[in-house]
Design a protein around this motif. Structure first.
Motif, short mmCIF file in Angstrom:
data_model
loop_
_atom_site.label_atom_id
_atom_site.label_comp_id
_atom_site.label_asym_id
_atom_site.label_seq_id
_atom_site.Cartn_x
_atom_site.Cartn_y
_atom_site.Cartn_z
N GLU A 171 -18.75 -14.28 -54.44
CA GLU A 171 -17.34 -14.07 -54.76
C GLU A 171 -16.93 -12.61 -54.60
O GLU A 171 -15.80 -12.31 -54.21
CB GLU A 171 -17.03 -14.55 -56.17
CG GLU A 171 -15.56 -14.46 -56.51
CD GLU A 171 -15.15 -15.28 -57.72
OE1 GLU A 171 -14.01 -15.09 -58.18
OE2 GLU A 171 -15.95 -16.11 -58.19
N ALA A 175 -14.61 -13.76 -51.84
CA ALA A 175 -13.80 -14.62 -52.70
C ALA A 175 -12.61 -15.19 -51.93
O ALA A 175 -12.01 -14.53 -51.09
CB ALA A 175 -13.31 -13.84 -53.91
N ALA A 254 -14.68 -12.53 -61.25
CA ALA A 254 -15.95 -13.24 -61.35
C ALA A 254 -16.65 -12.92 -62.66
O ALA A 254 -17.30 -13.79 -63.27
CB ALA A 254 -16.84 -12.88 -60.16
#
Length: 522
Positions: A171, A175, A254
Protein backbone atom coordinates in the motif's frame (compact mmCIF):
# COMPACT_ATOMS: atom_id res chain seq x y z
CA UNK A 1 28.91 15.54 22.15
CA UNK A 2 26.64 17.09 19.50
CA UNK A 3 29.64 17.96 17.34
CA UNK A 4 30.44 14.24 16.99
CA UNK A 5 26.87 13.54 15.86
CA UNK A 6 27.01 16.40 13.35
CA UNK A 7 30.32 15.12 11.94
CA UNK A 8 28.70 11.70 11.49
CA UNK A 9 25.89 13.11 9.38
CA UNK A 10 28.19 15.31 7.30
CA UNK A 11 30.31 12.28 6.49
CA UNK A 12 27.21 10.39 5.41
CA UNK A 13 25.91 13.17 3.21
CA UNK A 14 29.24 13.67 1.46
CA UNK A 15 30.06 10.01 0.78
CA UNK A 16 29.24 7.80 -2.18
CA UNK A 17 28.49 4.05 -2.37
CA UNK A 18 28.58 2.17 0.88
CA UNK A 19 29.27 4.63 3.69
CA UNK A 20 31.79 2.86 5.90
CA UNK A 21 33.71 4.50 8.72
CA UNK A 22 34.41 4.17 12.43
CA UNK A 23 33.35 6.78 14.99
CA UNK A 24 35.20 7.13 18.28
CA UNK A 25 33.64 8.84 21.29
CA UNK A 26 35.34 10.45 24.30
CA UNK A 27 35.69 8.31 27.40
CA UNK A 28 32.57 8.43 29.56
CA UNK A 29 31.97 7.72 33.24
CA UNK A 30 28.42 6.56 32.45
CA UNK A 31 28.88 4.00 29.67
CA UNK A 32 31.41 1.94 27.75
CA UNK A 33 31.50 2.18 23.98
CA UNK A 34 32.58 -0.50 21.52
CA UNK A 35 32.80 1.21 18.12
CA UNK A 36 33.61 -1.73 15.85
CA UNK A 37 31.47 -4.77 16.59
CA UNK A 38 31.48 -7.38 13.81
CA UNK A 39 28.99 -10.27 13.78
CA UNK A 40 29.06 -13.10 11.23
CA UNK A 41 25.68 -14.17 9.85
CA UNK A 42 24.26 -17.54 8.78
CA UNK A 43 25.61 -17.03 5.24
CA UNK A 44 29.01 -15.65 6.35
CA UNK A 45 28.12 -12.00 5.77
CA UNK A 46 29.71 -9.57 8.22
CA UNK A 47 27.36 -7.17 9.99
CA UNK A 48 28.95 -4.08 11.55
CA UNK A 49 27.63 -2.23 14.55
CA UNK A 50 28.45 -0.44 17.80
CA UNK A 51 27.54 -1.17 21.40
CA UNK A 52 26.97 1.09 24.41
CA UNK A 53 26.74 -0.52 27.87
CA UNK A 54 25.96 1.32 31.14
CA UNK A 55 28.83 1.69 33.63
CA UNK A 56 28.59 1.45 37.40
CA UNK A 57 25.19 -0.22 37.22
CA UNK A 58 24.23 -3.77 37.93
CA UNK A 59 23.49 -5.88 34.86
CA UNK A 60 22.02 -7.65 33.08
CA UNK A 61 20.51 -4.78 31.11
CA UNK A 62 17.39 -4.40 29.01
CA UNK A 63 18.73 -3.93 25.48
CA UNK A 64 17.54 -1.77 22.61
CA UNK A 65 18.44 -2.53 18.99
CA UNK A 66 18.57 0.22 16.35
CA UNK A 67 18.67 -0.85 12.66
CA UNK A 68 19.64 1.90 10.20
CA UNK A 69 17.37 4.00 7.99
CA UNK A 70 17.55 3.81 4.20
CA UNK A 71 20.80 5.46 2.91
CA UNK A 72 22.24 5.76 6.46
CA UNK A 73 24.20 3.35 8.66
CA UNK A 74 25.01 2.29 12.22
CA UNK A 75 25.89 5.73 13.65
CA UNK A 76 22.51 7.28 12.83
CA UNK A 77 21.11 7.01 16.37
CA UNK A 78 24.28 7.81 18.29
CA UNK A 79 22.81 10.78 20.18
CA UNK A 80 19.82 8.77 21.33
CA UNK A 81 21.91 5.67 22.04
CA UNK A 82 24.06 7.72 24.43
CA UNK A 83 20.94 9.05 26.13
CA UNK A 84 19.48 5.59 26.56
CA UNK A 85 22.78 4.18 27.85
CA UNK A 86 22.80 6.90 30.52
CA UNK A 87 19.26 5.84 31.41
CA UNK A 88 20.34 2.26 32.06
CA UNK A 89 19.82 0.53 28.71
CA UNK A 90 22.36 -1.41 26.71
CA UNK A 91 22.12 -0.19 23.10
CA UNK A 92 23.25 -1.94 19.95
CA UNK A 93 23.09 -0.06 16.62
CA UNK A 94 23.99 -1.80 13.39
CA UNK A 95 24.12 -1.47 9.63
CA UNK A 96 21.76 -3.96 8.05
CA UNK A 97 23.11 -6.01 5.15
CA UNK A 98 23.94 -3.91 2.11
CA UNK A 99 24.46 -0.69 4.09
CA UNK A 100 27.49 0.88 5.72
CA UNK A 101 30.32 -1.55 6.39
CA UNK A 102 28.00 -4.56 6.37
CA UNK A 103 28.23 -7.03 3.50
CA UNK A 104 25.57 -8.57 1.29
CA UNK A 105 22.69 -7.12 -0.69
CA UNK A 106 19.99 -4.84 0.74
CA UNK A 107 17.19 -7.23 1.70
CA UNK A 108 14.30 -4.82 2.60
CA UNK A 109 13.10 -6.62 5.73
CA UNK A 110 13.14 -10.01 4.01
CA UNK A 111 14.09 -13.41 5.39
CA UNK A 112 17.83 -12.66 5.36
CA UNK A 113 17.35 -9.53 7.48
CA UNK A 114 15.25 -11.48 9.98
CA UNK A 115 17.82 -14.28 10.21
CA UNK A 116 20.46 -11.60 10.78
CA UNK A 117 18.39 -10.19 13.65
CA UNK A 118 18.21 -13.61 15.30
CA UNK A 119 21.99 -13.93 15.03
CA UNK A 120 22.45 -10.46 16.58
CA UNK A 121 20.21 -11.31 19.55
CA UNK A 122 22.01 -14.62 20.05
CA UNK A 123 25.31 -12.72 20.11
CA UNK A 124 24.01 -10.09 22.53
CA UNK A 125 22.73 -12.75 24.93
CA UNK A 126 25.93 -14.80 24.74
CA UNK A 127 28.60 -12.08 24.64
CA UNK A 128 27.16 -9.05 26.49
CA UNK A 129 25.29 -8.40 29.78
CA UNK A 130 21.97 -8.29 27.91
CA UNK A 131 18.89 -9.28 29.86
CA UNK A 132 17.49 -12.36 28.17
CA UNK A 133 14.24 -11.96 26.23
CA UNK A 134 13.99 -8.30 27.25
CA UNK A 135 14.80 -6.54 24.00
CA UNK A 136 13.23 -3.56 22.31
CA UNK A 137 13.68 -2.33 18.76
CA UNK A 138 13.36 1.19 17.36
CA UNK A 139 14.11 2.91 14.09
CA UNK A 140 13.11 5.49 11.54
CA UNK A 141 11.73 4.60 8.10
CA UNK A 142 13.59 1.45 6.95
CA UNK A 143 14.70 0.90 10.55
CA UNK A 144 11.10 1.29 11.72
CA UNK A 145 9.88 -1.33 9.27
CA UNK A 146 12.60 -3.72 10.37
CA UNK A 147 11.71 -3.07 14.01
CA UNK A 148 8.08 -4.03 13.38
CA UNK A 149 9.09 -7.15 11.47
CA UNK A 150 11.48 -8.06 14.28
CA UNK A 151 8.68 -7.67 16.82
CA UNK A 152 6.44 -9.87 14.68
CA UNK A 153 8.93 -12.65 13.98
CA UNK A 154 11.38 -12.78 16.93
CA UNK A 155 9.85 -13.81 20.26
CA UNK A 156 12.65 -12.19 22.28
CA UNK A 157 11.75 -8.70 21.03
CA UNK A 158 9.32 -7.49 23.67
CA UNK A 159 8.27 -4.14 22.19
CA UNK A 160 8.94 -1.80 19.26
CA UNK A 161 8.92 1.94 18.72
CA UNK A 162 8.52 2.54 14.97
CA UNK A 163 9.02 6.02 13.46
CA UNK A 164 8.00 7.05 9.92
CA UNK A 165 7.53 3.37 9.21
CA UNK A 166 5.49 1.26 6.84
CA UNK A 167 3.05 -1.39 8.01
CA UNK A 168 1.94 -2.44 4.51
CA UNK A 169 4.69 -2.10 1.92
CA UNK A 170 2.40 -2.76 -1.02
CA UNK A 171 0.00 0.00 0.00
CA UNK A 172 2.87 2.37 0.68
CA UNK A 173 4.30 1.99 -2.82
CA UNK A 174 1.16 1.08 -4.78
CA UNK A 175 -2.01 2.12 -2.92
CA UNK A 176 -5.19 2.35 -5.00
CA UNK A 177 -3.25 0.80 -7.93
CA UNK A 178 -1.17 3.98 -8.26
CA UNK A 179 2.65 3.73 -8.30
CA UNK A 180 4.51 6.29 -6.16
CA UNK A 181 6.74 7.62 -8.95
CA UNK A 182 8.86 10.14 -7.02
CA UNK A 183 9.53 8.01 -3.94
CA UNK A 184 10.07 4.81 -5.90
CA UNK A 185 12.73 6.51 -8.04
CA UNK A 186 14.29 8.04 -4.93
CA UNK A 187 14.53 4.68 -3.15
CA UNK A 188 16.06 2.93 -6.15
CA UNK A 189 18.56 5.64 -7.05
CA UNK A 190 19.65 6.33 -3.47
CA UNK A 191 19.98 2.59 -2.82
CA UNK A 192 22.24 2.22 -5.84
CA UNK A 193 24.31 5.25 -4.86
CA UNK A 194 24.70 4.74 -1.11
CA UNK A 195 24.20 1.02 -0.61
CA UNK A 196 24.57 -2.39 -2.21
CA UNK A 197 21.13 -2.76 -3.77
CA UNK A 198 19.87 -6.18 -4.86
CA UNK A 199 19.66 -5.91 -8.70
CA UNK A 200 16.21 -7.50 -8.64
CA UNK A 201 14.70 -4.56 -6.69
CA UNK A 202 15.02 -1.90 -9.46
CA UNK A 203 13.63 -4.41 -11.95
CA UNK A 204 10.58 -5.06 -9.76
CA UNK A 205 9.86 -1.40 -9.16
CA UNK A 206 10.29 -0.57 -12.86
CA UNK A 207 7.74 -3.26 -13.60
CA UNK A 208 5.32 -1.60 -11.17
CA UNK A 209 5.75 1.75 -12.92
CA UNK A 210 4.97 -0.01 -16.20
CA UNK A 211 1.76 -1.48 -14.75
CA UNK A 212 2.96 -5.07 -14.26
CA UNK A 213 2.50 -5.60 -10.55
CA UNK A 214 2.40 -9.40 -10.20
CA UNK A 215 6.10 -9.88 -9.43
CA UNK A 216 6.02 -6.91 -7.06
CA UNK A 217 3.07 -8.37 -5.13
CA UNK A 218 5.00 -11.60 -4.54
CA UNK A 219 8.12 -9.71 -3.46
CA UNK A 220 6.36 -7.48 -0.89
CA UNK A 221 4.45 -10.41 0.59
CA UNK A 222 5.67 -11.13 4.12
CA UNK A 223 7.72 -7.92 4.25
CA UNK A 224 5.03 -6.02 6.16
CA UNK A 225 3.58 -6.05 9.64
CA UNK A 226 0.12 -6.63 8.17
CA UNK A 227 1.25 -10.09 7.02
CA UNK A 228 2.67 -10.96 10.43
CA UNK A 229 0.26 -9.92 13.18
CA UNK A 230 -0.18 -13.39 14.70
CA UNK A 231 2.60 -13.42 17.30
CA UNK A 232 2.11 -9.76 18.22
CA UNK A 233 -1.60 -10.24 18.92
CA UNK A 234 -1.14 -13.62 20.60
CA UNK A 235 1.49 -12.28 23.02
CA UNK A 236 -0.07 -8.80 23.15
CA UNK A 237 3.24 -7.16 22.39
CA UNK A 238 3.26 -3.36 22.88
CA UNK A 239 3.72 -1.16 19.77
CA UNK A 240 4.21 2.59 19.46
CA UNK A 241 3.79 4.15 15.99
CA UNK A 242 5.09 7.69 15.44
CA UNK A 243 4.41 8.91 11.89
CA UNK A 244 3.71 12.16 10.07
CA UNK A 245 0.62 13.41 8.23
CA UNK A 246 2.47 14.72 5.16
CA UNK A 247 4.66 11.65 4.73
CA UNK A 248 3.98 10.77 1.10
CA UNK A 249 6.34 7.79 1.17
CA UNK A 250 4.67 5.93 4.04
CA UNK A 251 1.30 7.67 4.14
CA UNK A 252 -0.55 7.29 7.47
CA UNK A 253 -3.64 5.54 6.05
CA UNK A 254 -2.15 2.04 6.10
CA UNK A 255 -0.82 2.67 9.59
CA UNK A 256 -4.27 3.63 10.89
CA UNK A 257 -5.78 0.43 9.48
CA UNK A 258 -3.04 -1.72 11.00
CA UNK A 259 -3.41 0.04 14.35
CA UNK A 260 -7.03 -1.12 14.60
CA UNK A 261 -6.01 -4.74 13.93
CA UNK A 262 -3.64 -4.88 16.91
CA UNK A 263 -4.99 -6.43 20.11
CA UNK A 264 -2.23 -5.51 22.55
CA UNK A 265 -1.04 -2.23 24.11
CA UNK A 266 -0.58 0.37 21.37
CA UNK A 267 -0.28 4.08 20.59
CA UNK A 268 -0.55 5.85 17.24
CA UNK A 269 1.01 9.33 17.31
CA UNK A 270 0.69 11.47 14.17
CA UNK A 271 2.74 14.66 13.93
CA UNK A 272 2.86 17.38 11.33
CA UNK A 273 5.77 16.75 8.99
CA UNK A 274 7.02 14.92 5.94
CA UNK A 275 8.96 11.67 5.90
CA UNK A 276 11.11 11.44 9.08
CA UNK A 277 11.13 15.21 9.62
CA UNK A 278 9.28 15.35 12.97
CA UNK A 279 11.89 13.10 14.60
CA UNK A 280 14.93 14.48 12.74
CA UNK A 281 16.09 16.98 15.44
CA UNK A 282 16.44 14.12 17.92
CA UNK A 283 19.11 12.50 15.75
CA UNK A 284 21.29 15.54 16.41
CA UNK A 285 20.75 15.35 20.16
CA UNK A 286 18.22 18.18 20.28
CA UNK A 287 15.13 17.94 22.46
CA UNK A 288 12.46 16.16 20.50
CA UNK A 289 8.89 15.09 21.29
CA UNK A 290 9.12 11.78 19.43
CA UNK A 291 12.36 10.59 21.04
CA UNK A 292 11.15 11.74 24.46
CA UNK A 293 8.19 9.40 23.98
CA UNK A 294 10.56 6.64 22.91
CA UNK A 295 12.57 6.99 26.13
CA UNK A 296 9.48 6.83 28.35
CA UNK A 297 8.07 3.91 26.31
CA UNK A 298 11.16 1.76 26.81
CA UNK A 299 11.46 2.69 30.48
CA UNK A 300 7.88 1.58 31.02
CA UNK A 301 8.03 -1.71 29.11
CA UNK A 302 11.67 -2.82 29.48
CA UNK A 303 12.63 -1.37 32.89
CA UNK A 304 9.16 -1.75 34.43
CA UNK A 305 9.28 1.91 35.47
CA UNK A 306 5.61 2.77 35.90
CA UNK A 307 6.44 6.40 36.77
CA UNK A 308 7.72 6.88 33.21
CA UNK A 309 4.25 6.47 31.68
CA UNK A 310 3.32 9.65 29.76
CA UNK A 311 1.11 8.10 27.07
CA UNK A 312 -2.43 6.75 26.89
CA UNK A 313 -2.60 3.19 25.61
CA UNK A 314 -4.99 2.37 22.82
CA UNK A 315 -5.25 5.99 21.68
CA UNK A 316 -4.63 7.92 18.50
CA UNK A 317 -2.84 11.20 19.16
CA UNK A 318 -2.76 13.91 16.48
CA UNK A 319 -1.01 17.24 16.07
CA UNK A 320 -3.32 19.56 14.04
CA UNK A 321 -0.53 22.15 13.72
CA UNK A 322 3.00 22.68 14.99
CA UNK A 323 1.54 25.60 16.97
CA UNK A 324 -1.36 23.66 18.53
CA UNK A 325 -1.59 21.16 21.35
CA UNK A 326 -1.91 17.50 20.45
CA UNK A 327 -5.34 15.92 20.64
CA UNK A 328 -6.46 12.45 21.65
CA UNK A 329 -8.96 11.26 19.06
CA UNK A 330 -12.14 9.26 19.46
CA UNK A 331 -12.38 6.20 17.21
CA UNK A 332 -16.03 6.72 16.43
CA UNK A 333 -16.61 10.25 15.19
CA UNK A 334 -19.97 11.02 13.58
CA UNK A 335 -19.48 10.79 9.78
CA UNK A 336 -19.68 14.05 7.85
CA UNK A 337 -20.88 14.02 4.24
CA UNK A 338 -20.68 16.74 1.62
CA UNK A 339 -22.50 15.84 -1.60
CA UNK A 340 -21.19 16.84 -5.02
CA UNK A 341 -23.56 18.78 -7.29
CA UNK A 342 -22.90 19.22 -11.06
CA UNK A 343 -20.89 22.11 -12.41
CA UNK A 344 -22.51 25.37 -13.38
CA UNK A 345 -20.21 27.17 -15.83
CA UNK A 346 -17.02 27.24 -13.68
CA UNK A 347 -17.56 24.97 -10.69
CA UNK A 348 -19.84 22.48 -9.01
CA UNK A 349 -21.25 22.53 -5.53
CA UNK A 350 -20.50 20.74 -2.27
CA UNK A 351 -23.53 20.57 -0.03
CA UNK A 352 -24.78 18.72 3.05
CA UNK A 353 -27.86 17.89 0.95
CA UNK A 354 -27.95 15.11 -1.69
CA UNK A 355 -28.37 15.79 -5.41
CA UNK A 356 -32.04 15.19 -6.33
CA UNK A 357 -32.35 16.61 -9.87
CA UNK A 358 -32.31 14.74 -13.24
CA UNK A 359 -29.17 12.83 -14.27
CA UNK A 360 -26.31 15.00 -15.46
CA UNK A 361 -22.58 14.73 -16.27
CA UNK A 362 -19.50 16.88 -15.76
CA UNK A 363 -16.61 16.37 -18.21
CA UNK A 364 -12.93 17.23 -18.44
CA UNK A 365 -9.92 16.02 -20.40
CA UNK A 366 -6.83 14.20 -19.17
CA UNK A 367 -3.38 15.00 -20.49
CA UNK A 368 -2.23 18.28 -18.93
CA UNK A 369 -1.22 19.42 -15.47
CA UNK A 370 -3.70 21.98 -14.18
CA UNK A 371 -1.89 23.81 -11.40
CA UNK A 372 -3.64 21.77 -8.72
CA UNK A 373 -0.72 19.91 -7.20
CA UNK A 374 0.93 18.52 -4.10
CA UNK A 375 3.77 20.93 -4.93
CA UNK A 376 7.47 20.15 -5.03
CA UNK A 377 7.84 16.55 -3.78
CA UNK A 378 9.09 16.36 -0.18
CA UNK A 379 10.01 20.09 0.02
CA UNK A 380 6.45 21.43 -0.12
CA UNK A 381 5.33 19.04 2.62
CA UNK A 382 8.19 20.21 4.88
CA UNK A 383 7.44 23.90 4.31
CA UNK A 384 3.75 23.39 5.02
CA UNK A 385 4.09 21.17 8.08
CA UNK A 386 6.98 22.85 9.90
CA UNK A 387 6.88 26.46 8.72
CA UNK A 388 3.20 26.82 7.73
CA UNK A 389 4.13 27.85 4.20
CA UNK A 390 1.29 26.03 2.42
CA UNK A 391 0.97 24.79 -1.13
CA UNK A 392 -1.49 27.37 -2.48
CA UNK A 393 -3.68 27.87 -5.52
CA UNK A 394 -6.12 30.48 -6.81
CA UNK A 395 -9.11 28.29 -7.83
CA UNK A 396 -10.67 30.90 -10.14
CA UNK A 397 -7.65 30.47 -12.42
CA UNK A 398 -8.12 26.72 -12.50
CA UNK A 399 -7.80 25.01 -15.89
CA UNK A 400 -11.47 24.18 -16.66
CA UNK A 401 -10.63 21.92 -19.61
CA UNK A 402 -8.34 19.51 -17.75
CA UNK A 403 -9.83 19.59 -14.25
CA UNK A 404 -13.01 20.23 -12.32
CA UNK A 405 -13.77 22.02 -9.03
CA UNK A 406 -16.49 21.57 -6.41
CA UNK A 407 -16.85 24.06 -3.56
CA UNK A 408 -18.96 24.61 -0.45
CA UNK A 409 -20.61 27.79 0.74
CA UNK A 410 -18.79 29.60 3.53
CA UNK A 411 -18.79 27.77 6.83
CA UNK A 412 -20.48 29.76 9.58
CA UNK A 413 -18.77 27.84 12.38
CA UNK A 414 -15.78 26.32 10.64
CA UNK A 415 -15.08 22.61 10.20
CA UNK A 416 -12.67 20.17 11.83
CA UNK A 417 -11.32 17.54 9.43
CA UNK A 418 -10.00 14.45 11.20
CA UNK A 419 -9.14 11.03 9.81
CA UNK A 420 -9.25 9.61 6.30
CA UNK A 421 -11.44 11.49 3.78
CA UNK A 422 -13.15 9.34 1.16
CA UNK A 423 -14.52 10.56 -2.15
CA UNK A 424 -17.27 8.54 -3.87
CA UNK A 425 -17.59 9.17 -7.62
CA UNK A 426 -19.44 7.72 -10.61
CA UNK A 427 -16.77 7.71 -13.31
CA UNK A 428 -16.89 7.09 -17.06
CA UNK A 429 -13.73 7.39 -19.20
CA UNK A 430 -12.97 7.14 -22.91
CA UNK A 431 -9.69 5.23 -22.43
CA UNK A 432 -8.23 2.92 -19.78
CA UNK A 433 -6.31 2.71 -17.58
CA UNK A 434 -7.01 6.16 -16.16
CA UNK A 435 -5.85 8.16 -13.18
CA UNK A 436 -7.64 10.68 -10.97
CA UNK A 437 -5.98 12.95 -8.42
CA UNK A 438 -8.32 14.58 -5.89
CA UNK A 439 -7.21 17.59 -3.83
CA UNK A 440 -8.97 19.14 -0.85
CA UNK A 441 -8.36 22.87 -0.34
CA UNK A 442 -9.15 25.42 2.35
CA UNK A 443 -10.38 28.51 0.47
CA UNK A 444 -10.09 31.86 2.27
CA UNK A 445 -12.56 34.77 1.82
CA UNK A 446 -10.04 36.35 -0.59
CA UNK A 447 -10.06 33.23 -2.79
CA UNK A 448 -6.62 31.87 -1.90
CA UNK A 449 -6.70 28.09 -1.50
CA UNK A 450 -4.37 26.11 0.79
CA UNK A 451 -3.87 22.42 0.11
CA UNK A 452 -5.12 20.25 2.98
CA UNK A 453 -4.71 16.74 1.58
CA UNK A 454 -4.99 14.69 -1.60
CA UNK A 455 -5.53 11.19 -2.94
CA UNK A 456 -4.60 9.28 -6.11
CA UNK A 457 -6.60 6.52 -7.79
CA UNK A 458 -5.90 4.43 -10.89
CA UNK A 459 -8.82 2.61 -12.50
CA UNK A 460 -9.06 -0.03 -15.21
CA UNK A 461 -12.78 -0.09 -16.06
CA UNK A 462 -14.34 2.40 -18.51
CA UNK A 463 -17.34 2.92 -16.22
CA UNK A 464 -17.40 2.35 -12.47
CA UNK A 465 -18.31 3.72 -9.09
CA UNK A 466 -15.07 4.39 -7.27
CA UNK A 467 -13.92 5.23 -3.76
CA UNK A 468 -10.86 7.49 -3.65
CA UNK A 469 -9.19 7.35 -0.26
CA UNK A 470 -7.37 10.59 0.49
CA UNK A 471 -4.41 10.89 2.86
CA UNK A 472 -5.44 11.14 6.52
CA UNK A 473 -5.43 14.65 7.93
CA UNK A 474 -6.01 16.75 11.03
CA UNK A 475 -6.94 20.24 9.86
CA UNK A 476 -9.21 23.06 11.07
CA UNK A 477 -11.09 25.14 8.49
CA UNK A 478 -11.96 28.53 9.97
CA UNK A 479 -15.38 30.18 9.99
CA UNK A 480 -15.90 32.20 6.83
CA UNK A 481 -13.76 29.84 4.74
CA UNK A 482 -14.88 27.27 2.15
CA UNK A 483 -13.81 23.73 1.34
CA UNK A 484 -13.00 22.94 -2.29
CA UNK A 485 -12.26 19.71 -4.15
CA UNK A 486 -10.29 19.88 -7.38
CA UNK A 487 -9.96 16.73 -9.51
CA UNK A 488 -7.45 16.27 -12.34
CA UNK A 489 -5.28 13.45 -13.71
CA UNK A 490 -1.63 14.32 -13.01
CA UNK A 491 0.68 14.96 -10.07
CA UNK A 492 4.50 14.80 -9.73
CA UNK A 493 4.25 12.22 -6.94
CA UNK A 494 2.58 9.60 -9.11
CA UNK A 495 3.17 7.65 -12.31
CA UNK A 496 0.70 8.26 -15.14
CA UNK A 497 -0.81 4.98 -16.40
CA UNK A 498 -1.96 6.33 -19.76
CA UNK A 499 -0.19 8.80 -22.06
CA UNK A 500 -3.27 9.16 -24.27
CA UNK A 501 -5.67 12.09 -24.24
CA UNK A 502 -8.92 10.79 -22.79
CA UNK A 503 -12.19 12.21 -21.55
CA UNK A 504 -13.44 11.84 -17.98
CA UNK A 505 -17.15 12.05 -17.17
CA UNK A 506 -18.42 12.38 -13.61
CA UNK A 507 -22.03 11.23 -13.65
CA UNK A 508 -24.71 12.46 -11.25
CA UNK A 509 -28.12 11.01 -10.39
CA UNK A 510 -30.18 10.76 -7.23
CA UNK A 511 -29.86 6.95 -6.99
CA UNK A 512 -26.05 6.84 -6.62
CA UNK A 513 -24.78 9.99 -4.96
CA UNK A 514 -21.25 11.35 -5.23
CA UNK A 515 -19.91 12.70 -1.96
CA UNK A 516 -16.93 13.47 0.25
CA UNK A 517 -17.03 11.70 3.61
CA UNK A 518 -14.97 12.10 6.75
CA UNK A 519 -15.46 9.06 8.99
CA UNK A 520 -13.02 9.75 11.79
CA UNK A 521 -10.37 7.11 12.48
CA UNK A 522 -12.03 3.84 11.49
Amino acid sequence: MRKYILITFLLQLSAFANICFSLNLPESKEYTYEPDVVISTFDNIELHGNLLTPKNKQGPFPTIIFPNSWTIEEHEYMAQAIRLAKEGFQVFSYSTRGWGCSGGYINVAGENDLKDLKTIIDWLEDETPAQRSNFGMAGISYGGGLSLMGLAREYRIKTAFAMSSWTDLKESLYAQNTPRLFWTKFLVNSGKLLGNLDPRIPELLDEVLEGNEEGFKKWVQNRSLNDNLGMINLLRKPVYFANNFSDNLFQPNALIKTFHKLRGPKVLDLSQGSHATAELPGLFGLQNYVFDKMSSWFKYWLQNDKTAKDFELGKIVVQPSVYKEREIQSYYQVPKRLYLHPRRITRGGLSPFPYLLPAQSDSFMAGLDTGASTGVPFLSAILDAHFEVPTIKYPKLNNLINSIRYQTDRFEEGLKLRGIPRLKLNVEVSSTPYQLIAYIYDVSPTGIAKLITHGAYTGKSPQERINIELVATAYDIEAGHRLAIIIDTQDPLYEEPNNKLYKVNLNFDFKSQSYLEIKGWK
